[in-house]
Write an enzyme that holds these catalytic residues in place. Structure first.
Site, short mmCIF file in Angstrom:
data_model
loop_
_atom_site.label_atom_id
_atom_site.label_comp_id
_atom_site.label_asym_id
_atom_site.label_seq_id
_atom_site.Cartn_x
_atom_site.Cartn_y
_atom_site.Cartn_z
N GLN A 188 -24.69 2.96 -52.81
CA GLN A 188 -25.58 2.95 -51.65
C GLN A 188 -24.79 2.71 -50.38
OE1 GLN A 188 -29.11 3.44 -51.24
NE2 GLN A 188 -28.31 3.50 -49.15
N ARG A 214 -26.98 9.72 -50.06
CA ARG A 214 -26.66 9.28 -51.42
C ARG A 214 -26.07 10.44 -52.22
NH1 ARG A 214 -29.01 4.86 -53.91
NH2 ARG A 214 -27.53 5.39 -55.54
N ARG A 229 -27.08 1.92 -64.31
CA ARG A 229 -27.86 1.16 -63.34
C ARG A 229 -28.55 0.05 -64.12
NH1 ARG A 229 -30.49 1.99 -58.24
NH2 ARG A 229 -32.62 1.18 -58.17
N HIS A 269 -23.92 -2.94 -54.94
CA HIS A 269 -24.50 -1.59 -54.90
C HIS A 269 -23.55 -0.68 -54.11
CE1 HIS A 269 -27.34 1.47 -55.43
NE2 HIS A 269 -28.39 0.98 -54.80
N ASP A 312 -33.11 -4.99 -46.38
CA ASP A 312 -33.46 -4.57 -47.73
C ASP A 312 -34.72 -5.34 -48.12
OD1 ASP A 312 -33.40 -3.46 -50.27
OD2 ASP A 312 -31.72 -4.65 -50.99
N CYS A 371 -32.02 0.76 -47.61
CA CYS A 371 -31.68 1.53 -48.81
C CYS A 371 -32.91 2.09 -49.53
CB CYS A 371 -30.83 0.71 -49.76
SG CYS A 371 -31.63 -0.78 -50.39
#
Length: 310
Positions: A140, A295, A110, A137, A228, A267
């Site tokens: 996600q 997730r 990450r 991502h 987001d 998210c």
């Protein structure tokens, strides 16, 4: 020799594999109903396997969900922060990849720079998974698709409306729509559009994607409304950007323009009162807690795909 399966973007897997992963994730989620979270799945398919997790950015959901995913699959994890490993002191990504490949069975990273994940994959001899970059991502969005599939029973033919910044999340949603045959409408202020390269690639795959400056128009009749944070990790809390984004805040009036059974996704973490109001994020159409839980289930499927078990 079998080619190493990396999960850097959704196109690395493709539509058929994504469908198989989502199906496996739903099956495993259902099979665990009522179980303690630390109990391994009945088949423990990754027993004896270890995942190295590298974090160059803060994390709650990615860290815990990948850790628990490996535990439930019967495997183990090693968690490393860049500041406490040699990667944070100048060792190259390539050398780190070569060394870790001698110790572990897969690597999740990450980070900020997408090129780091790509370089890690080029030099590792084990699967590399993108836990987040500034470009995309995918893990996600696997959870987002799983949430919609679990709630509504379908992905193909649905319409997703994105509100706000043309960021890494939107890039992966555009990619997902082009692969899984759902429409994506992005309402973004001028100057904050998604990457034209991502859009062109998606259009080449037959994507139904468009950018709209009018938030209400983009949301009209949508099955899924997604947003987001406007200020991402590492960015300054820019007043100019916030001002540009405010017309795209998801509030009750905007949700009312979507389809009657529309889901709201985010998210997380959320900046309540900026990109979304409390009445929506805590309201009856919000699926954010299922989304966060998913997730774990989606990443179990990603891991199994990387190991050639799906």
């Amino acid at each position: 020799m079998t080619k190493t399966r990396n999960f850097i973007d959704l196109t690395d897997a493709g539509a058929d594999a994504i469908a198989a992963m989502l199906g496996d994730a739903l099956d495993r989620k259902t099979a665990r109903d009522g179980w303690p979270k630390g109990k391994a799945d009945a088949d423990a398919p990754l027993a004896g396997h270890t995942l190295a997790m590298i974090f160059e950015k803060n994390s709650t959901r990615t860290r815990v969900s990948f850790d628990m995913a490996m535990r439930q699959l019967g495997g183990t994890t090693i968690v490393m922060d860049a500041g406490t490993m040699q990667l944070g002191r100048g060792e190259s990504v390539a050398d780190t990849a070569r060394v870790l490949s001698r110790y572990v069975d897969a690597i999740m990273i990450r980070t900020d720079d997408h090129e780091k994940v790509q370089e890690m994959a080029r030099h590792a001899s084990v699967p590399v998974i993108n836990g987040l970059t500034d470009h995309s991502h995918p893990c996600q969005v696997m959870a987002d698709m799983l949430t919609v599939l679990d709630r509504s029973g379908r992905l193909a033919g649905t319409t997703w409306a994105w509100l706000g910044d043309g960021n890494n999340m939107l890039h992966s949603i555009i990619e997902a729509g082009s692969l899984m045959q759902f429409e994506v409408r992005a309402a973004c202020p001028e100057g904050y559009d998604p990457s034209p390269v991502v859009v062109a690639d998606a259009w080449a795959r037959g994507s139904r994607f468009a950018v709209d400056r009018d938030a209400a128009h983009a949301v009209r009749g949508a099955d899924v409304v997604v947003t987001d944070t406007w200020i991402s990790m590492g960015q300054d809390h820019a007043a100019e950007k916030l001002a540009a984004m405010m017309p795209y805040q998801v509030d009750a009036a905007l949700m009312a323009a979507a389809a009657p059974q529309a889901l709201f996704l985010h998210c997380l973490p959320a900046h309540r009162g900026e990109e979304v109001v409390n009445a929506v994020i805590d309201g009856p159409q919000s699926a954010i807690w299922d989304e966060a839980e998913n997730r774990l289930h989606a990443q179990k499927a990603v891991l199994l795909w990387c190991f050639g078990k799906i």
